[in-house]
Each structure stands twice: as structure tokens, then as C-alpha cells.
Design an enzyme around this catalytic site. Structure first.
Site, PDB file in Angstrom:
ATOM      1  N   LYS B 121      65.136   2.488  -6.481  1.00 47.70           N
ATOM      2  CA  LYS B 121      65.244   2.131  -7.908  1.00 47.70           C
ATOM      3  C   LYS B 121      66.468   1.239  -8.115  1.00 47.70           C
ATOM      4  O   LYS B 121      66.423   0.243  -8.834  1.00 47.70           O
ATOM      5  CB  LYS B 121      65.346   3.405  -8.775  1.00 47.70           C
ATOM      6  CG  LYS B 121      64.005   4.111  -8.940  1.00 47.70           C
ATOM      7  CD  LYS B 121      64.130   5.514  -9.518  1.00 47.70           C
ATOM      8  CE  LYS B 121      62.773   6.232  -9.461  1.00 47.70           C
ATOM      9  NZ  LYS B 121      62.861   7.655  -9.789  1.00 47.70           N
ATOM     10  N   GLN B 165      66.569  12.429 -11.526  1.00 48.36           N
ATOM     11  CA  GLN B 165      65.654  12.488 -10.390  1.00 48.36           C
ATOM     12  C   GLN B 165      65.166  13.922 -10.189  1.00 48.36           C
ATOM     13  O   GLN B 165      65.966  14.847 -10.085  1.00 48.36           O
ATOM     14  CB  GLN B 165      66.358  11.964  -9.125  1.00 48.36           C
ATOM     15  CG  GLN B 165      65.455  11.881  -7.902  1.00 48.36           C
ATOM     16  CD  GLN B 165      64.299  10.905  -8.079  1.00 48.36           C
ATOM     17  OE1 GLN B 165      64.483   9.793  -8.582  1.00 48.36           O
ATOM     18  NE2 GLN B 165      63.097  11.319  -7.704  1.00 48.36           N
ATOM     19  N   ASP B 188      61.366   7.234 -18.785  1.00 51.22           N
ATOM     20  CA  ASP B 188      60.243   7.862 -18.078  1.00 51.22           C
ATOM     21  C   ASP B 188      59.077   8.119 -19.035  1.00 51.22           C
ATOM     22  O   ASP B 188      57.934   8.226 -18.597  1.00 51.22           O
ATOM     23  CB  ASP B 188      60.691   9.226 -17.494  1.00 51.22           C
ATOM     24  CG  ASP B 188      61.007   9.132 -16.014  1.00 51.22           C
ATOM     25  OD1 ASP B 188      60.567   8.165 -15.371  1.00 51.22           O
ATOM     26  OD2 ASP B 188      61.713  10.033 -15.508  1.00 51.22           O
TER      27      ASP B 188
END
Lengths: 361, 361
Positions: B121, B165, B188
Site C-alpha cells: 500500500k 490493518q 475502506d
């Protein structure tokens, strides 16, 4: 429920049977005779009726003359049963901790239908011992004024549920107003946070929207198995279709949603063990749309012109009852099916809210 | 994506073709030969291949030897195209208003796979000019400590997206931690409020979850018509299946969701014009599950043992590619299909967030 019960939309025809036949005939032309014969053939043969293929019209006539066999899902009596249970629970809570649930309703403007709904809600509250609070504001009230009342009810510990009667006057922003109701008192269950939790696994909504909750409650109380079944929801409104689909999925049904953009919806509904229809189209769902033995929940409450009725109209569902009741194993009537359940679920949500905030089991 | 890419679950078999055939044979036994013959017959006749009904095994063999005809939906190159567009937009924003988007990632513990995801990422952020901020905490950190970092990023105007995460260590409450991310930075898109808005008509989510957004983006970029089409989503997870179904419905598809409790899922998938599979079961979706000419998006990334691979395993999708690519009109490969799209959509969401808060069009 506004979209399904507005008295302003009245469809004109003479009798249900005429209407269903005419519409079925049109549907037949649309689907094509061969497909429809085979559907009816499947339909009749799986019910154990011995038939040999004939013309489409004689088959349709044969289906139409079969006696009604579906169990009637009596929403009126289930709603009564639920109100009695709520009444009992409210007495128990009052006796134990001295708390009585309270529901506040805000009504803006002079719409007759809205006034009737509010009056019915108030009456139902009284019948089970829920305190009801009512604010009536004139059509030209400001949005700010409505927001102030909501804020006051948000802060009032004797109020456990807040309802803003829709529709609001056009100068108000409906989303702004509804979002102002604190989620702990959103007994309608329409807040996006509630809907999100309803959609997600391992999350629980604070409240389930009343009408779809009523549909599922009817299935439960009539012992209809949902897990692993094929379910089709017709209509995808925020207040009925979409949350009904989410609820069925939470109970492990395999769900399909049929809507205005769906091609040949009858090919999908014919696969369903459970159908929930919430579109507001009188008699749209024909007998040929239904799998033999399926369970049909009809949310539609549609006024259609009827010269014989003293009011000049009568109420019919989305489902052509005369046809469907010969094919389904169980079906809700209109009126007297889902309708009475909606208010019962509103009372149930208000009780849930009062119990939760007082940590009363 | 954790559930679809965990390296801990490795299925043992020798080759894809062996596996597909064995599984297809089992599926055949399950469905029953007559049904399956007729399905294959339909399949082959509607593709224009002239056949006469033979035994089920010879039909299956005939289907298996047909050459692959599906267009390959190249997620890797589409993701590259999107990253270039994002790069361009970020330069334009920087030049116009001097703002650079920022993404913060919080990693707790020493899981190797999580560390790899975070590294990827970070690398992707750098490649398009997004600032990345990283916090690494030890496995035994307290939940409170994680919440403090989230709170700091919530308040930091140079951070436009926050990622925690997953999975978190077992002593932490995942829901508590995720709920602490303010919704304006929830790139997200997993917040229930976002999911609720995604489910509702006339509402807009702030962010669409990355993997399902990537699936729909692939359909768009390959010119696949969604409106009015039958779509089947296999799997109902909060992070892929459910939001994918909501997105397809927003685009006027008629959606069915198939899951572990669905009986005979292949009878439903065979009706679909579009299939999105997100279950994490290697090669579960056989050629016989697919309608000729349909479009297949395979979200599964499943490691299966492979002695010939230097790593000892290789990645396969939920869909038996060898079979499906002969029947579908377009299909995503694994790897190189949906996978690269997920990070591209994360970058896209971070850019959207920075544009929104700065009112930059």
C-alpha cells in the site's frame, strides 16, 4: 407506507376477476403462449393435478376454476396477539421499575391521510399502555421549528421513540429532519446506520423497520421455514423492499430482488418459496407468477375504484388474490394482512427502546 | 481481503484440470445427470454449437475440449490506467491548491502477510504521489494505545484516509477500533453508516468498499452493460459479497445472492448475465455453473499446493478458469484480475477524500 396507501391513486376497473383475467391475458401475450402453457403445466402437475396440455386459454380457465386452497395468513389476529404481549410486558416493566414507554409523533400540515395515521398510532399506543406525545405544526412552519421539537424529544427521557409523519411540506429537507432524530429513538429504523447494521453480518440494528419486520414476524408465527429457501422480494424501496430482503438474508434465505428494471420478473418469482411484494401496483402478481406451495406476503395496499363500495373504492394488494390463493400454500389478504402488523411493530420497537435504555430484560 | 488471501489455507491437489474435472464430476453426481445434460445441452446449443444429446460424460468432454473464447479482463492494466489518472489528478490538485492527499496505516503485531500488504500500500501511495504515514505497534499494545493513534490521525488535516490493518491481535475489539475511525476518513468504506447509505436509494456513501468498487469499475471499463441484467453474487461477506450486491443493485441489475446455505447454487448462477464470486473456495464455480456469454468476475485468491512452483503453491480463483473461459464472454484471471484493482480503489478513495474536504472538483 405513504406510497402504498395514498388515496390519491385510484385505478379504474369493474371487478377483481375481470381485472385479473384481463391483466393475466396481457401477461400471457407478453410472456408468449408456449412459455406460459409450460409454466401452467408445471404448476398444475406439481400440485398433483393430472392434466394433458391443451390450449393456453383452456388451461388458464382450468386454473381459475380450481378452489382456493391457500391458508390465509391472518395479520389482524397476529397483530392482536402481539399487542397483548406488548401490553403484558409494559405492565411488567411498570410494576418492576415504574417506567412506561413513550412515543412522540410530529405532524406538520393538514393532510387528512397523515392525520388519520397519527390518530391510529395514538389509539394503538393507548390500547397497550404506551404514553403518546403529539406535536401538530402548521404547514408553513419552518424546518428549524421542527428540528427544535425533535431536539426536545431527543433529550426527554420519558420519550423512547420519535416519529416524524411523512410526507413533510415541500419546503423542508426530509433527510435533514429525519437525521436529527437520535438513533436510540429512531423506532422507524430508517436511519442509514440502522440499515447498515441490518445489512452487515455480526452487527445488530437498534431497530428493524416496522413493515418488513411485520412481514418476517408473520412468517415466524405461521411456522414458515426461511433458512435455505429461495425468497424473492418485489420492489426495492428504502422502507419495505430493501430492508425485507436484508432481513430474509439474515435468516439464511437465498434472496433475489425484482424491480421495475427487471426483465421477465415472473421467471424469477416462479422460483421462489417465499414472495414478499411491495410495489404498490394493484393485482400485478398473477397466479402464473407463483410456484405451487409457495408463501406469499402482500404488502401492497392499493385503492381501486369500486362503484359498489360506499366509499367508491376498495383496497387490493399487489397480488391477484383470487388467482394466487389457488396456487400458494399460504397468503396474506389485503386488507387484514401486513397492514395491521406495521403499527404492532411500531409499538414493539417503542417497547424495545424503553427496555434497552432502562436495561430491563 | 484477509479471508481470501490467507497463506495458511492451502488446498492439496495435483493440477487445475484434474481438480476441476474431479469437482465437476462430483457436482454432476450432486445435480443429477439428467439435469446436467440438459444444462449442458442448453449451454452448447445457445452458443451455436450443433449437438445431439449423448451421455453426460461425453457432453462434458465435448465442453472441455472447446477452445477458450472469453475475453480476459485485465485488472493489472486497468489498475495501471487508474493509477495514472490518480497521479494526474493529484498533480492538478497540488498545483491548484497546494494539497497532497495523505493515507495513514496502523499495523499492530508481526504478521508477515499484514506487513506485506502494508508495504504494498505504501509503495502504491508513493507511486501516485500520496503521502503515506505508518504506525507500527507491537503485538502486546493496548487497544487504548491504538485508539489514541486513530484519534491523532482523525484530527490531522494532512491525513485524508485511515486504515487499520486487519486482523488485530485477539485481545482487541475490532469493532471498537474500526468505529473509532471518523467516517470522513474511512477510506475502506466499512463503516455501517457508509454501508447503510450504499443500501439506500437517494443516498450516497462517502466511500465505496475497495474490492467491490474494483469489480464494478472493471465492468464499466470493459463496457459491460449492468442495467436490467441478471447478476448473481456468490458469497455475502461484509467486505465483498454484500457491498458488491448493493452496488449492482444501484446500477439497476436484478441481483441474487448465493451463499453457503443456498441449495443447488448452480441453478441460480446459470441464469446470471454477470457473476461476481467472492467465497475463497478454489475452483468451486464450474463451467456448468455459467451461462454462455456471461461475464465472470472472480474475487477469490486461493493458494493451492503446487510442487512445480518455487514457492510450493500457486494462486487460483473461486472459478475454474479452464472451464469457465470456454463458456463466458469475459472473465478475470487470478492473479491479475480483481487483485490489483483493490489497491487502486484505495488510492482512488483517498483522493476522493482529499478532494471532498478541500472542496476541490
Amino acid at each position: 407506507m405513504a406510497s402504498f396507501s395514498s388515496a390519491t391513486r385510484v385505478t379504474t376497473f369493474t371487478s377483481t376477476t375481470d381485472y385479473c383475467s384481463r391483466k393475466a391475458h396481457r401477461a400471457l401475450q407478453h410472456v408468449g403462449p408456449v412459455q406460459n402453457i409450460s409454466a401452467l403445466f408445471r404448476t398444475l402437475s406439481t400440485t398433483g393435478i393430472a392434466i394433458t396440455p391443451r390450449s393456453s386459454s383452456s388451461l388458464l380457465a382450468a386454473a381459475m376454476t380450481t378452489e382456493a386452497s391457500a391458508k390465509v395468513i391472518d395479520g389482524k389476529s397476529v397483530a392482536k396477539e402481539i399487542r397483548d404481549e406488548i401490553d403484558f410486558e409494559i405492565s411488567r416493566m411498570k410494576d418492576s421499575i415504574g417506567v412506561v414507554p413513550g412515543l412522540a409523533v410530529i405532524l406538520v400540515g393538514d393532510r387528512k391521510d397523515s392525520a388519520t395515521y397519527v390518530r391510529n398510532k395514538k389509539k394503538s399506543c393507548e390500547s397497550v399502555g404506551i404514553n403518546s406525545y403529539e406535536v401538530r405544526l402548521s404547514e408553513d412552519s419552518s424546518e428549524q421549528h421542527v428540528l427544535e421539537h425533535i431536539s426536545r424529544f431527543n433529550d426527554d427521557p420519558s420519550v423512547h421513540g420519535i416519529l416524524v409523519q411523512l410526507p413533510l411540506p415541500p419546503h423542508m429537507n426530509e433527510q435533514n429532519v429525519l437525521n436529527a432524530v437520535c438513533i436510540e429513538k429512531d423506532v422507524d429504523g430508517f436511519h442509514p446506520l440502522n440499515i447498515g447494521r441490518l445489512a452487515m453480518r455480526d452487527r445488530e440494528p437498534l431497530f428493524v423497520p416496522c413493515t418488513p419486520k411485520g412481514c418476517i414476524e408473520l412468517l415466524h408465527r405461521y411456522g414458515v421455514d426461511i433458512k435455505g429457501k429461495r425468497a424473492v422480494v418485489i420492489g426495492r424501496s428504502n422502507i419495505v423492499g430493501m430492508p425485507a430482503a436484508l432481513l430474509l438474508q439474515r435468516e439464511d434465505a437465498t434472496v433475489s430482488i425484482v424491480h421495475s428494471r427487471t426483465k421477465n420478473p415472473e421467471t424469477i418469482t416462479r422460483e421462489a418459496d417465499i414472495i414478499i411484494s411491495a410495489v404498490g401496483q394493484p393485482n400485478m402478481v398473477k397466479g402464473s407468477w407463483i410456484k405451487p406451495g409457495s408463501v406469499v406476503i402482500d404488502v401492497g395496499i392499493n385503492p381501486v375504484e369500486d362503484a359498489k363500495s360506499p366509499r367508491g373504492y376498495r383496497l387490493v394488494g399487489d397480488v391477484c388474490y383470487a388467482e394466487a390463493s389457488k396456487i400458494a400454500s399460504a397468503i396474506t389478504p389485503v386488507p387484514g394482512g401486513v397492514g395491521p402488523m406495521t403499527i404492532a411493530m411500531l409499538l414493539s420497537n417503542t417497547l424495545i427502546s424503553a427496555k434497552r435504555v432502562n436495561n430491563f430484560m
